[in-house]
Design a protein around this motif. Structure first.
Motif, PDB file in Angstrom:
ATOM      1  N   UNK B 266      33.636  36.923  31.415  1.00 26.09           N
ATOM      2  CA  UNK B 266      34.246  37.445  30.183  1.00 26.09           C
ATOM      3  C   UNK B 266      34.715  38.898  30.329  1.00 26.09           C
ATOM      4  N   UNK B 267      34.196  39.628  31.344  1.00 20.04           N
ATOM      5  CA  UNK B 267      34.576  41.043  31.497  1.00 20.04           C
ATOM      6  C   UNK B 267      35.961  41.196  32.107  1.00 20.04           C
ATOM      7  N   UNK B 268      36.522  40.108  32.673  1.00 23.48           N
ATOM      8  CA  UNK B 268      37.808  40.240  33.369  1.00 23.48           C
ATOM      9  C   UNK B 268      38.974  39.817  32.485  1.00 23.48           C
ATOM     10  N   UNK B 269      40.081  40.609  32.562  1.00 20.76           N
ATOM     11  CA  UNK B 269      41.289  40.267  31.803  1.00 20.76           C
ATOM     12  C   UNK B 269      42.194  39.385  32.654  1.00 20.76           C
ATOM     13  N   UNK B 270      42.617  38.262  32.090  1.00 19.33           N
ATOM     14  CA  UNK B 270      43.547  37.373  32.797  1.00 19.33           C
ATOM     15  C   UNK B 270      44.774  37.202  31.924  1.00 19.33           C
ATOM     16  N   UNK B 271      45.942  37.657  32.436  1.00 16.45           N
ATOM     17  CA  UNK B 271      47.197  37.507  31.672  1.00 16.45           C
ATOM     18  C   UNK B 271      47.953  36.321  32.225  1.00 16.45           C
ATOM     19  N   UNK B 272      48.352  35.419  31.323  1.00 18.87           N
ATOM     20  CA  UNK B 272      49.114  34.266  31.827  1.00 18.87           C
ATOM     21  C   UNK B 272      50.491  34.238  31.201  1.00 18.87           C
ATOM     22  N   UNK B 273      51.426  33.741  31.987  1.00 15.56           N
ATOM     23  CA  UNK B 273      52.784  33.561  31.490  1.00 15.56           C
ATOM     24  C   UNK B 273      53.314  32.249  32.079  1.00 15.56           C
ATOM     25  N   UNK B 306      41.572  46.078  36.599  1.00 19.40           N
ATOM     26  CA  UNK B 306      42.975  45.738  36.349  1.00 19.40           C
ATOM     27  C   UNK B 306      43.096  44.249  36.054  1.00 19.40           C
ATOM     28  N   UNK B 307      44.029  43.876  35.168  1.00 21.04           N
ATOM     29  CA  UNK B 307      44.148  42.459  34.820  1.00 21.04           C
ATOM     30  C   UNK B 307      44.678  41.619  35.990  1.00 21.04           C
ATOM     31  N   UNK B 308      44.313  40.336  35.957  1.00 20.98           N
ATOM     32  CA  UNK B 308      44.878  39.375  36.917  1.00 20.98           C
ATOM     33  C   UNK B 308      46.070  38.732  36.233  1.00 20.98           C
ATOM     34  N   UNK B 309      47.195  38.678  36.948  1.00 22.93           N
ATOM     35  CA  UNK B 309      48.413  38.136  36.335  1.00 22.93           C
ATOM     36  C   UNK B 309      48.732  36.771  36.930  1.00 22.93           C
ATOM     37  N   UNK B 321      53.727  28.671  41.149  1.00 23.51           N
ATOM     38  CA  UNK B 321      52.560  29.229  40.481  1.00 23.51           C
ATOM     39  C   UNK B 321      52.083  30.414  41.299  1.00 23.51           C
ATOM     40  N   UNK B 322      51.965  31.592  40.636  1.00 18.90           N
ATOM     41  CA  UNK B 322      51.480  32.719  41.417  1.00 18.90           C
ATOM     42  C   UNK B 322      50.327  33.406  40.708  1.00 18.90           C
ATOM     43  N   UNK B 323      49.413  33.913  41.518  1.00 17.18           N
ATOM     44  CA  UNK B 323      48.238  34.624  41.018  1.00 17.18           C
ATOM     45  C   UNK B 323      48.218  35.980  41.695  1.00 17.18           C
ATOM     46  N   UNK B 324      48.249  37.059  40.895  1.00 17.76           N
ATOM     47  CA  UNK B 324      48.306  38.392  41.486  1.00 17.76           C
ATOM     48  C   UNK B 324      47.155  39.228  40.986  1.00 17.76           C
ATOM     49  N   UNK B 325      46.567  39.998  41.930  1.00 20.64           N
ATOM     50  CA  UNK B 325      45.519  40.918  41.497  1.00 20.64           C
ATOM     51  C   UNK B 325      45.760  42.294  42.110  1.00 20.64           C
TER      52      UNK B 325
END
Lengths: 262, 394
Positions: B266-273, B306-309, B321-325
């Motif tokens: 829950x402490x991590x921010x995950x931004x999805x688009x 920093x958020x994961x995008x 599909x891409x996952x960036x950190x």
């Protein structure tokens, strides 16, 4: 490595203008030994060896750079810049005629006039052009050079024998003329005989003299006429000399033709 | 016998006929005018070249040479003769009247007048058919030796490389077994603890809490075992196998994976688009597994602040599909092995895993006819999965 050392540049004579002599495939600046001294009174004469020939620095040979005539033209431009040449006369034998043309296209102010001895913009025939050789014959030449490796090696060896007929040449003979590294000579042959500079001719703006020999198996009369026809400000002089090296076989005729032109 | 009588010796030595020596010498003689036209040739040479002796004078030297020989003669022989007056032991090819080639060796000397002008060039010519054949064989042997040397060098490099890779894989395999043992022991210990606790529960609520903890441990173990099975199948059975593939809308599948990992972290921010209007022909649980591995990696390895995008879209007939950190880039050395099994990067003590996540993800990508690629620069590491929307038309 200085340009002067790389290309074994030799400057002699004096005068307001410079005259640069460039040798062709098969030899070195010795090619001009009977011609260049005649101009030392009125001109600053500049002689040099292409990289791979004569006393040039063999370590400077870069197979990529010298895979086209442009590599050699770049060297010529560097020599010209080093000597601050302007409005000079360029005298190029055989393949060096085209090397001079390439240099002059890039830096028109360097050479006021070009003198081409036995030039050919293209050695291989095609449908509408006669260069004197078929592609197969040029391949044969290149493989002959490959096979003639032993012959090349013998030519490389210093020729220390004296020359009773011309003792004045004795000392120079210890170094032999026209030394070439066989590997480089083969590469130079390929660049020379595969080159195609026909498209460059109409863009040459310097006034140009084409010296054409009779019975020249390397650059036949038709080819000389082609060069004359396609360089706008050019003259063609047909020499009585035969063969491909009038600078050696008929130096007087060559000197007279150059004098009349410049 | 009166050996001292000179008249006796004279009577048995015939006088040498110099003209005959010239004409029928065991070598060819050729004299050229300064313009390289033939002035005179002997009978021996004429015979070799299949000419009548009288046919040769007046011809050009180059008429008797092969095309390569002509160029060599004009660019080397003639200039050198003019400059130094001689040229010895040069090899050249002559042509007979009927077009046969004769390799020869020649010496040439220039006869000059007082002023140094050329009068004649004299050549002696030896047939060198066997010699040239021998030279050619020497050259061929040299080329063959060079080729063999290069080949053995290539082989050595290859062997060394495969040996090194083999050694590294063996090392990784040992690590893997150690990690597997370690990772299985943890949930096992917590299961055992849970079982003991169950004996002491005082209320059904407590039992439910312990049961949930135990289920969690079981799930972790099951996941580990699944990974090992996938790996074994991928390695031993010619690639990872997929279940049934159908056209599937992927957005809910991906949302589900994000929700699971977000609740665990829950402490991590995950931004999805997501722009996923078109269904994709795939094995959806496998795609979920791939995504879960990538997202799990981003959570373990990315910068925590920093958020994961996550971006997913369907474009140009392909699903991407891409996952960036954010965080430290992956080192070049690590890049080489990233998708190989057992690779775990520079693992921090708290991190767990078998080093199979990316390997399995890339196998899933391959099984879908897709690719998994990575770019890693300062501040961003991005894994991108691409696959075609529809199966290839057969």
């Amino acid at each position: 490595m200085s340009v002067a050392k790389r290309n074994n540049v030799q400057v002699r004579g004096s005068g307001p203008r410079a005259m640069v002599f460039a040798h062709g495939f098969g030899c070195d600046q010795n090619m001009w030994r009977f011609v260049a001294p005649e101009f030392e009174r009125d001109y600053r004469t500049v002689l040099f060896d292409h990289v791979g020939a004569g006393h040039s620095d063999l370590n400077a040979y870069d197979p990529v750079k010298y895979a086209s005539l442009q590599g050699y033209a770049d060297d010529l431009l560097e020599i010209g810049r080093e000597l601050r040449l302007e409005n000079a006369v360029f005298v190029g034998h055989s393949v060096s005629a085209m090397i001079g043309a390439l240099a002059s296209l890039q830096h028109p102010a360097m050479f006021e006039s070009l003198i081409m001895v036995g030039p050919s913009p293209r050695y291989i025939d095609d449908d509408t052009y006669k260069g004197g050789f078929s592609a197969q014959q040029i391949e044969e030449l290149l493989s002959f050079l490959e096979e003639n490796y032993m012959g090349w090696s013998a030519q490389m060896a210093p020729m220390i024998m004296g020359n009773p007929d011309r003792p004045e040449l004795g000392e120079e003979l210890t170094n032999s003329f026209c030394r070439t590294d066989p590997e480089i000579a083969r590469a130079f042959a390929r660049v020379t005989f595969m080159s195609d500079n026909r498209a460059d001719l109409p863009r040459v703006s310097a006034r140009t003299l084409v010296l054409q020999c009779r019975e020249d198996v390397i650059a036949c009369q038709q080819v000389g006429e082609y060069v004359h026809k396609h360089i706008p400000r050019s003259e063609l002089v047909l020499l009585n000399a035969t063969g491909h090296c009038p600078n050696l076989s008929a130096p007087d005729e060559v000197v007279a033709a150059i004098r009349a032109f410049v | 016998m009166h050996l001292s009588d000179p008249s006796h010796n004279r009577s048995i030595i015939p006088v040498e006929d110099l003209n005959d020596l010239y004409e029928n010498a065991p070598c060819g003689y050729l004299s050229l005018l300064p313009d390289a036209r033939i002035a005179k040739a002997n009978r021996t040479l004429a015979t070799w070249l299949e000419y009548e002796p009288a046919e040769l004078p007046g011809k050009l030297m180059t008429d008797l040479l092969s095309m390569a020989g002509r160029i060599f003669f004009e660019t080397h022989v003639r200039p050198l003769l003019r400059m130094q007056g001689f040229f010895n032991e040069f090899a050249i090819d002559m042509m007979t009247k009927t077009g046969n080639r004769i390799p020869v060796l020649a010496n040439a000397v220039e006869r000059r007048d007082e002023a140094g002008g050329a009068l004649f060039t004299r050549l002696t010519i030896f047939r060198a058919i066997d010699r040239r054949r021998f030279e050619r064989e020497l050259l061929n042997a040299r080329a063959a030796a060079e080729a063999a040397r290069q080949q053995s060098e290539q082989l050595r490099v290859l062997t060394e490389a495969s040996l090194k890779a083999e050694r590294e894989t063996a090392e990784l395999r040992e690590q893997f077994i150690a990690v597997l043992g370690h990772d299985l022991r943890n949930p096992l210990a917590s299961l055992s603890a849970g079982a003991r606790m169950m004996l002491k529960v005082k209320s059904p609520e407590e039992a439910v809490k312990f049961e949930a903890m135990m289920q969690n441990s079981v799930a972790r173990m099951a996941k580990l075992i699944d990974s090992v099975m996938d790996f074994a199948r991928g390695r031993l059975g010619g690639g990872l196998t997929l279940g049934e593939r159908v056209f599937q809308a992927l957005e809910p599948v991906l949302d589900q994976v994000v929700a699971e990992l977000a609740s665990a972290h829950p402490e991590r921010a995950i931004e999805t688009h997501f722009e996923l209007g078109t269904p994709v022909y795939c094995d959806a649980p496998r795609i979920a597994q791939l995504f879960s591995n990538l997202l799990g990696n981003a959570i373990s390895h990315g910068a925590p602040d920093a958020p994961i995008r996550v971006e997913g879209q369907v474009r140009n007939q392909s699903f991407q599909l891409s996952v960036a950190n954010a965080g430290q880039p992956i080192s070049e050395k690590a890049m080489e092995r990233l998708f190989q099994p057992f690779y775990r990067g520079e693992v921090r003590p708290a991190q767990q895993g078998l080093g199979l996540g990316l390997y399995i993800a890339s196998e899933i990508a391959k099984a879908h006819g897709g690719t998994l690629a990575v770019t890693s620069v300062q501040d961003e590491t991005r894994f991108t999965f691409r696959m075609p929307l529809a199966p290839p038309v057969l």
